[in-house]
Design a protein around this motif. Structure first.
Motif, PDB file in Angstrom:
ATOM      1  N   VAL A 170       4.481  65.897  41.694  1.00  0.00           N
ATOM      2  CA  VAL A 170       3.934  67.243  41.621  1.00  0.00           C
ATOM      3  C   VAL A 170       2.474  67.150  41.195  1.00  0.00           C
ATOM      4  O   VAL A 170       2.116  66.383  40.302  1.00  0.00           O
ATOM      5  CB  VAL A 170       4.729  68.119  40.622  1.00  0.00           C
ATOM      6  N   LYS A 171       1.650  67.970  41.852  1.00  0.00           N
ATOM      7  CA  LYS A 171       0.228  68.048  41.504  1.00  0.00           C
ATOM      8  C   LYS A 171      -0.103  69.482  41.111  1.00  0.00           C
ATOM      9  O   LYS A 171       0.298  70.427  41.783  1.00  0.00           O
ATOM     10  CB  LYS A 171      -0.643  67.667  42.694  1.00  0.00           C
ATOM     11  N   VAL A 172      -0.832  69.615  40.015  1.00  0.00           N
ATOM     12  CA  VAL A 172      -1.448  70.889  39.665  1.00  0.00           C
ATOM     13  C   VAL A 172      -2.954  70.653  39.598  1.00  0.00           C
ATOM     14  O   VAL A 172      -3.402  69.573  39.210  1.00  0.00           O
ATOM     15  CB  VAL A 172      -0.920  71.483  38.336  1.00  0.00           C
ATOM     16  N   SER A 173      -3.718  71.641  40.011  1.00  0.00           N
ATOM     17  CA  SER A 173      -5.168  71.494  40.056  1.00  0.00           C
ATOM     18  C   SER A 173      -5.825  71.681  38.701  1.00  0.00           C
ATOM     19  O   SER A 173      -6.969  71.312  38.505  1.00  0.00           O
ATOM     20  CB  SER A 173      -5.766  72.489  41.050  1.00  0.00           C
ATOM     21  N   SER A 174      -5.081  72.267  37.773  1.00  0.00           N
ATOM     22  CA  SER A 174      -5.593  72.525  36.433  1.00  0.00           C
ATOM     23  C   SER A 174      -4.415  72.691  35.491  1.00  0.00           C
ATOM     24  O   SER A 174      -3.338  73.135  35.902  1.00  0.00           O
ATOM     25  CB  SER A 174      -6.427  73.806  36.439  1.00  0.00           C
ATOM     26  N   LEU A 175      -4.642  72.382  34.235  1.00  0.00           N
ATOM     27  CA  LEU A 175      -3.604  72.592  33.231  1.00  0.00           C
ATOM     28  C   LEU A 175      -3.216  74.075  33.166  1.00  0.00           C
ATOM     29  O   LEU A 175      -2.077  74.411  32.830  1.00  0.00           O
ATOM     30  CB  LEU A 175      -4.113  72.107  31.864  1.00  0.00           C
TER      31      LEU A 175
END
Length: 160
Positions: free
Chosen positions: A142-147
């Motif tokens: 999983v990737k998130v672009s920001s916390l």
């Protein structure tokens, strides 16, 4: 009363091989760190690898202690080291991997609440987001672009 909806965007890769090559390399550094974790109590090993804006890679792993609150998670081990050794360098990406001595971890494992708060502090401090990739031992990434996708209502210095 007004209803407010908060949304988060997650990108899910079916496996590590689907990720960009640089992320695969960073995740392999997280694997190496994970395999050196000290987790004799939980048997749950976590590794983190950060890449700084100049290409420096910093790793960390969880460090347990018989007095449980005295341990430290992989994410905070890495991010605090980066902050102490490279205080003027921005963290651009973070890769996390978790495994267990008791079973195969196939579910992507995100940062815990304390780690989310710490990562948030660094995003705010550096005024740029940190991409975060997380997985278990194997399986989906999983990737998130920001916390902020994981902690949309972060507590920060503006409340103090």
């Amino acid at each position: 009363m007004k209803e407010v909806n908060i949304t988060a965007t997650l990108h899910v890769y079916d496996n590590l091989e689907e990720c960009p090559e640089d992320i695969q390399g960073l995740m392999h550094k997280a694997f190496e760190a994970r395999d050196k974790a000290y987790a004799p109590y939980s048997k749950f090993l976590v590794g983190a690898a950060l890449i700084l804006e100049d290409g420096t890679i910093v790793t960390g792993n969880n460090q347990e202690n018989a007095a449980y609150p005295s341990g430290l998670c992989a994410e905070r081990t890495a991010i605090f080291y980066a902050g102490s050794q490279y205080p003027d360098k921005k963290i651009t990406r973070m890769a996390l991997s978790a495994s267990s001595s008791n079973h195969t971890v196939m579910t992507p494992i995100p940062p815990c609440g304390a780690c989310r708060q710490s990562i948030s502090e660094y995003e705010i401090k550096q005024e740029t987001p940190i991409e975060i990739y997380f997985m278990g031992q194997t399986g989906k990434v999983v990737k998130v672009s920001s916390l902020s996708d994981l902690l949309p209502l972060a507590f920060d210095k503006s409340y103090l």
